[in-house]
Write a protein that holds these residues in place. Structure first.
Motif, mmCIF file in Angstrom:
data_model
loop_
_atom_site.group_PDB
_atom_site.id
_atom_site.type_symbol
_atom_site.label_atom_id
_atom_site.label_comp_id
_atom_site.label_asym_id
_atom_site.label_seq_id
_atom_site.Cartn_x
_atom_site.Cartn_y
_atom_site.Cartn_z
ATOM 1 N N ASP A 51 -17.759 61.417 36.911
ATOM 2 C CA ASP A 51 -17.600 60.588 38.092
ATOM 3 C C ASP A 51 -18.095 60.710 39.582
ATOM 4 N N CYS A 52 -18.737 60.382 40.168
ATOM 5 C CA CYS A 52 -19.260 60.624 41.635
ATOM 6 C C CYS A 52 -19.322 59.664 42.761
ATOM 7 N N PHE A 53 -19.018 60.094 43.619
ATOM 8 C CA PHE A 53 -18.670 59.890 44.712
ATOM 9 C C PHE A 53 -19.306 59.677 46.732
ATOM 10 N N VAL A 54 -19.453 58.721 47.429
ATOM 11 C CA VAL A 54 -20.559 59.252 47.698
ATOM 12 C C VAL A 54 -19.276 58.043 49.530
ATOM 13 N N VAL A 55 -19.882 58.062 50.284
ATOM 14 C CA VAL A 55 -19.398 57.082 51.440
ATOM 15 C C VAL A 55 -20.375 56.557 51.946
ATOM 16 N N GLY A 56 -20.342 55.193 52.004
ATOM 17 C CA GLY A 56 -21.168 54.714 52.553
ATOM 18 C C GLY A 56 -21.984 54.298 53.971
ATOM 19 N N ASP A 57 -22.988 53.689 54.277
ATOM 20 C CA ASP A 57 -22.814 53.688 55.249
ATOM 21 C C ASP A 57 -21.781 52.376 55.937
ATOM 22 N N ASP A 58 -21.151 51.312 55.540
ATOM 23 C CA ASP A 58 -20.010 50.387 55.250
ATOM 24 C C ASP A 58 -18.409 51.269 56.071
ATOM 25 N N LYS A 59 -18.984 52.530 55.539
ATOM 26 C CA LYS A 59 -18.052 53.945 55.873
ATOM 27 C C LYS A 59 -16.879 53.075 54.613
ATOM 28 N N GLN A 60 -17.009 53.199 54.004
ATOM 29 C CA GLN A 60 -16.081 53.471 52.996
ATOM 30 C C GLN A 60 -16.724 53.941 51.286
ATOM 31 N N VAL A 61 -15.507 54.424 51.002
ATOM 32 C CA VAL A 61 -16.198 55.256 49.849
ATOM 33 C C VAL A 61 -16.591 54.780 48.389
ATOM 34 N N TRP A 62 -18.033 55.156 47.413
ATOM 35 C CA TRP A 62 -17.657 54.229 46.132
ATOM 36 C C TRP A 62 -18.424 55.082 45.612
ATOM 37 N N GLN A 63 -18.090 54.725 44.095
ATOM 38 C CA GLN A 63 -17.992 55.405 43.053
ATOM 39 C C GLN A 63 -18.997 55.060 41.752
ATOM 40 N N HIS A 64 -19.275 55.961 41.531
ATOM 41 C CA HIS A 64 -20.647 55.808 40.688
ATOM 42 C C HIS A 64 -20.619 56.998 39.763
ATOM 43 N N SER A 65 -20.531 56.012 37.912
ATOM 44 C CA SER A 65 -19.708 57.181 36.972
ATOM 45 C C SER A 65 -20.863 56.867 35.403
ATOM 46 N N TRP A 66 -20.779 58.059 35.047
ATOM 47 C CA TRP A 66 -22.247 58.494 33.678
ATOM 48 C C TRP A 66 -20.323 59.302 32.823
ATOM 49 N N GLN A 67 -20.483 58.050 31.589
ATOM 50 C CA GLN A 67 -20.261 57.972 30.230
ATOM 51 C C GLN A 67 -21.153 58.264 29.176
ATOM 52 N N SER A 68 -20.982 59.256 28.490
ATOM 53 C CA SER A 68 -21.941 59.086 27.112
ATOM 54 C C SER A 68 -22.204 58.649 26.323
ATOM 55 N N SER A 69 -21.308 58.115 26.183
ATOM 56 C CA SER A 69 -21.561 56.935 25.242
ATOM 57 C C SER A 69 -22.394 55.256 26.037
ATOM 58 N N LEU A 70 -21.822 55.896 27.603
ATOM 59 C CA LEU A 70 -22.260 54.427 28.452
ATOM 60 C C LEU A 70 -23.430 54.756 28.808
ATOM 61 N N GLY A 71 -24.231 55.537 29.475
ATOM 62 C CA GLY A 71 -24.808 55.477 30.281
ATOM 63 C C GLY A 71 -24.361 56.033 31.787
ATOM 64 N N TRP A 72 -25.121 55.551 32.938
ATOM 65 C CA TRP A 72 -24.572 55.757 34.236
ATOM 66 C C TRP A 72 -24.142 54.051 34.036
ATOM 67 N N GLY A 73 -23.171 53.457 34.930
ATOM 68 C CA GLY A 73 -22.807 52.478 35.486
ATOM 69 C C GLY A 73 -22.666 51.612 36.450
ATOM 70 N N ASN A 74 -22.400 50.898 36.961
ATOM 71 C CA ASN A 74 -22.217 49.868 38.109
ATOM 72 C C ASN A 74 -21.710 50.711 38.733
ATOM 73 N N TRP A 75 -22.060 50.946 40.372
ATOM 74 C CA TRP A 75 -21.723 51.149 42.192
ATOM 75 C C TRP A 75 -20.680 50.416 42.009
ATOM 76 N N VAL A 76 -19.532 50.986 42.462
ATOM 77 C CA VAL A 76 -17.993 50.376 42.825
ATOM 78 C C VAL A 76 -17.749 50.906 43.766
ATOM 79 N N GLY A 77 -17.214 49.963 44.974
ATOM 80 C CA GLY A 77 -16.768 50.134 46.069
ATOM 81 C C GLY A 77 -15.557 50.280 46.178
#
Length: 341
Positions: A51-77
């Protein structure tokens, strides 16, 4: 005949306009980038999830996750907090166990930038909680690490250029502890922490000379800062470290030219080793281990996107950089017509 044809088309178009929604679209073409000044962070609650987390230019945290069975999912604010997140401070994420993830940011609600925490319990996110700050100092760099479900250590550089620590015991947070000034009293940028074994901690910081400095906590005692230098003519800018089951630590660095470097510890430290140059200059950087032997290094780049490269095991080679995108790419909206009164 031609005039009648165009008149008919005009009547049809007017009719279409009249049946459009009354409210006009306020959307406009835009791209939501990752804040390039801030660090990114990844947590690995299990060996088949990142589970990776970044701060966007909109000043909220966004999450981008990977699972071995599914790969990388969508970005979630994760939504907008009731305080202002410091986009330059970035985010730090830790996994306390197989389900619990804590994220930390610096933010301002009043006069000072304090430390804020939010927790995922496997089902829902908690509200943001303010952990305050050291005295009346602002918090700049931050990094947190967890040795177990009942142990979290957060480290920050405050505006007094001291390193401060706050710990979670499983039942409550300690007061802030002053770990002293950085080498020669100079400021530092970039801060990484990583547990290894049950009660040992590695810290890396980037000095104002661009060198990588490290410090250890072992047997209840902090070592002095050790200058590890810099491998090239380009000073370092950011650093991140991750432990793999207590037997291997991988640290990644970005330099001021946007290149990415890494080094590992497995009974001793390797040299600084370069990775291929990312498609866009690397700014922040994160490390995560997956499966039993895999390592992924991720950078948020100057173009506001996330790029990753991975190593499946110690005998393989690093992959080419893969574009993981950004929270929101440019979208084209067709304008909605306004129904006249």
């Amino acid at each position: 005949m031609r005039l009648k044809k165009w008149s008919l088309i005009a009547i049809v178009l007017v009719g279409l306009l009249l049946v459009q929604p009354i409210t006009p679209s306020r959307a406009s073409p835009q791209a939501l980038d990752i804040a390039t000044r801030g660090s990114i962070s990844c947590a690995t609650p299990t060996t088949d999830r990142i589970d990776c987390f970044v701060v966007g230019d909109d000043k909220q945290v966004w999450q981008h996750s990977w699972q071995s069975s599914l790969g990388w999912g969508n970005w979630v604010g994760l939504g907008f907090p009731d305080f202002t997140i410091d986009t330059g401070g970035g985010v730090s994420a830790v996994a306390r166990d197989n389900t619990t993830i804590d994220i930390f940011v610096s933010g301002k609600d009043g006069n000072f930038f304090n430390l804020y925490q939010r927790t995922w319990n496997g089902t829902t996110w908690s509200d943001w909680i303010s952990l305050g700050g050291p005295s009346s100092w602002d918090i700049y760099e931050l990094s947190c690490t967890s040795a177990s479900a009942n142990n979290i250590s957060c480290f920050v550089r405050a505006s007094d250029n001291h390193l401060w620590q706050k710990t979670w015991s499983g039942s409550g947070w300690s007061t802030w502890s002053d770990l002293g000034a950085f080498t020669n009293g100079h400021p530092f940028k970039g801060l990484a922490s990583s547990n290894y074994n049950a009660d040992s901690i590695l810290l890396f910081a980037i000095g104002n000379d661009g060198h990588a400095y490290r410090r250890y906590y072992e047997s209840g005692v902090w070592s002095a800062w050790v200058d590890d230098g810099v491998p090239s003519g380009s000073p370092f800018e950011q650093v991140n470290c991750h432990d793999q089951a207590g037997s291997k630590i991988t640290c990644a660095f970005t330099d001021t030219m946007g290149d990415v470097w890494y080094r590992t510890w497995e009974s001793g430290w390797s040299t600084f080793m370069p990775l291929a140059t990312p498609p866009s200059s690397g700014k922040g950087v994160a490390v995560a281990h997956y499966s039993s032997l895999g390592t992924v290094i991720i950078t948020n780049a100057l173009d506001g996107r996330l790029y990753r490269t991975f190593l499946t095991d110690s005998t393989s080679v690093w992959s080419s950089w893969i574009d993981n995108g950004r929270p929101q790419d440019i979208q084209i909206f067709l304008p909605m017509a306004i129904k006249p009164n």
